[in-house]
Design a protein around this motif. Structure first.
Motif, mmCIF file in Angstrom:
data_model
loop_
_atom_site.group_PDB
_atom_site.id
_atom_site.type_symbol
_atom_site.label_atom_id
_atom_site.label_comp_id
_atom_site.label_asym_id
_atom_site.label_seq_id
_atom_site.Cartn_x
_atom_site.Cartn_y
_atom_site.Cartn_z
ATOM 1 N N GLN A 92 -72.261 10.310 -7.630
ATOM 2 C CA GLN A 92 -72.950 11.432 -8.258
ATOM 3 C C GLN A 92 -73.024 12.621 -7.293
ATOM 4 O O GLN A 92 -72.782 13.762 -7.675
ATOM 5 C CB GLN A 92 -74.348 11.003 -8.698
ATOM 6 C CG GLN A 92 -75.166 12.101 -9.353
ATOM 7 C CD GLN A 92 -74.553 12.589 -10.664
ATOM 8 O OE1 GLN A 92 -73.878 11.839 -11.366
ATOM 9 N NE2 GLN A 92 -74.782 13.861 -10.979
ATOM 10 N N PRO A 100 -62.135 15.768 -10.920
ATOM 11 C CA PRO A 100 -61.560 14.446 -11.181
ATOM 12 C C PRO A 100 -60.267 14.146 -10.417
ATOM 13 O O PRO A 100 -59.951 12.984 -10.186
ATOM 14 C CB PRO A 100 -61.302 14.446 -12.695
ATOM 15 C CG PRO A 100 -61.364 15.878 -13.124
ATOM 16 C CD PRO A 100 -62.237 16.585 -12.149
ATOM 17 N N GLY A 119 -61.930 10.929 -10.359
ATOM 18 C CA GLY A 119 -62.120 10.630 -11.785
ATOM 19 C C GLY A 119 -62.040 9.139 -12.096
ATOM 20 O O GLY A 119 -62.656 8.668 -13.052
ATOM 21 N N GLU A 120 -61.270 8.394 -11.315
ATOM 22 C CA GLU A 120 -61.233 6.937 -11.517
ATOM 23 C C GLU A 120 -62.562 6.314 -11.092
ATOM 24 O O GLU A 120 -63.020 5.335 -11.676
ATOM 25 C CB GLU A 120 -60.094 6.319 -10.701
ATOM 26 C CG GLU A 120 -58.705 6.622 -11.242
ATOM 27 C CD GLU A 120 -57.617 6.041 -10.348
ATOM 28 O OE1 GLU A 120 -56.987 5.052 -10.766
ATOM 29 O OE2 GLU A 120 -57.406 6.588 -9.248
ATOM 30 N N PRO A 123 -65.699 8.270 -14.038
ATOM 31 C CA PRO A 123 -64.980 8.875 -15.169
ATOM 32 C C PRO A 123 -65.833 9.803 -16.043
ATOM 33 O O PRO A 123 -65.300 10.724 -16.639
ATOM 34 C CB PRO A 123 -64.493 7.675 -15.987
ATOM 35 C CG PRO A 123 -65.041 6.446 -15.367
ATOM 36 C CD PRO A 123 -65.771 6.804 -14.109
ATOM 37 N N PHE A 124 -67.121 9.554 -16.120
ATOM 38 C CA PHE A 124 -67.970 10.395 -16.978
ATOM 39 C C PHE A 124 -69.164 10.916 -16.180
ATOM 40 O O PHE A 124 -70.290 10.469 -16.358
ATOM 41 C CB PHE A 124 -68.456 9.600 -18.198
ATOM 42 C CG PHE A 124 -67.339 9.135 -19.085
ATOM 43 C CD1 PHE A 124 -66.736 10.014 -19.981
ATOM 44 C CD2 PHE A 124 -66.875 7.820 -19.016
ATOM 45 C CE1 PHE A 124 -65.693 9.588 -20.795
ATOM 46 C CE2 PHE A 124 -65.830 7.396 -19.818
ATOM 47 C CZ PHE A 124 -65.235 8.273 -20.718
ATOM 48 N N PRO A 125 -68.901 11.859 -15.283
ATOM 49 C CA PRO A 125 -69.984 12.326 -14.415
ATOM 50 C C PRO A 125 -71.046 13.094 -15.190
ATOM 51 O O PRO A 125 -70.749 13.745 -16.188
ATOM 52 C CB PRO A 125 -69.279 13.242 -13.409
ATOM 53 C CG PRO A 125 -68.035 13.680 -14.090
ATOM 54 C CD PRO A 125 -67.642 12.594 -15.041
ATOM 55 N N PHE A 126 -72.252 12.993 -14.728
ATOM 56 C CA PHE A 126 -73.322 13.860 -15.243
ATOM 57 C C PHE A 126 -73.235 15.174 -14.491
ATOM 58 O O PHE A 126 -73.297 15.196 -13.256
ATOM 59 C CB PHE A 126 -74.686 13.213 -15.012
ATOM 60 C CG PHE A 126 -75.819 14.099 -15.442
ATOM 61 C CD1 PHE A 126 -76.074 14.292 -16.792
ATOM 62 C CD2 PHE A 126 -76.593 14.764 -14.522
ATOM 63 C CE1 PHE A 126 -77.105 15.127 -17.202
ATOM 64 C CE2 PHE A 126 -77.625 15.603 -14.918
ATOM 65 C CZ PHE A 126 -77.880 15.783 -16.273
ATOM 66 N N THR A 127 -73.079 16.267 -15.222
ATOM 67 C CA THR A 127 -72.978 17.578 -14.566
ATOM 68 C C THR A 127 -73.986 18.543 -15.180
ATOM 69 O O THR A 127 -74.609 18.242 -16.205
ATOM 70 C CB THR A 127 -71.570 18.189 -14.730
ATOM 71 O OG1 THR A 127 -71.416 18.590 -16.090
ATOM 72 C CG2 THR A 127 -70.480 17.201 -14.345
#
Ligand code: THU
Length: 133
Positions: A92, A100, A119-120, A123-127
């Motif tokens: 994070q 990514p 990104g691996e 894969p679904f970062p909180f931004t």
């Protein structure tokens, strides 16, 4: 010296200064900022365990203090057979400054073992995009 070798040396030098009296697990990190400059860090533990800092967090702090806010390459170095990957919290933290496609090199004491993209790893970062910051 190649770019990767320079990052390994920087992480190795930082790791040699790790303060890890509780876990005895020394970690070195090296981050290349958008300028191309390297910023390194080691883990810094604390008797109040949750106050300890990961090597990546220390390297990110050094990068920001040096005036940079973009990560273009990351390298982590630790001893042992299991690959040392960035912990969830550090994914994070890295995601605040890394996209990514940023390569994350995972090394042990004998050198590079594996390179993953950021990104691996997350894969679904909180931004901040979701709340408009
Ligand atoms: N550690 C790091 O420095 N980076 C990571 O991504 C994983 C864990 C450190 C924190 C603590 O000082 C020691 O390794 C054992 O968890």
């Amino acid at each position: 010296m190649s770019d990767l070798a320079a990052m390994i040396e920087a992480a190795r030098a930082a790791r040699a200064n790790a303060y890890a009296p509780y876990s005895k697990f020394a970690v070195g990190a090296c981050i290349r900022g958008g300028s191309g400059r390297l910023h390194s860090g080691c883990n810094v533990e604390n008797a109040a365990f949750p106050q300890g800092l990961c090597a990546e967090a220390v390297a990110i702090g050094a990068m920001v203090a040096a005036g940079e806010s973009r990560i273009i390459e990351v390298l982590l170095l630790a001893d042992g057979e299991p690959l040392c990957t960035p912990c969830g919290g550090c994914r994070q933290r890295l995601g605040e400054f890394a996209g990514p496609d940023v390569p994350v090199h995972l090394c042990d004491l004998s050198g590079l073992r594996r390179t993953l993209s950021f990104g691996e790893l997350l894969p679904f970062p909180f931004t901040a995009v979701g709340f408009g910051a």
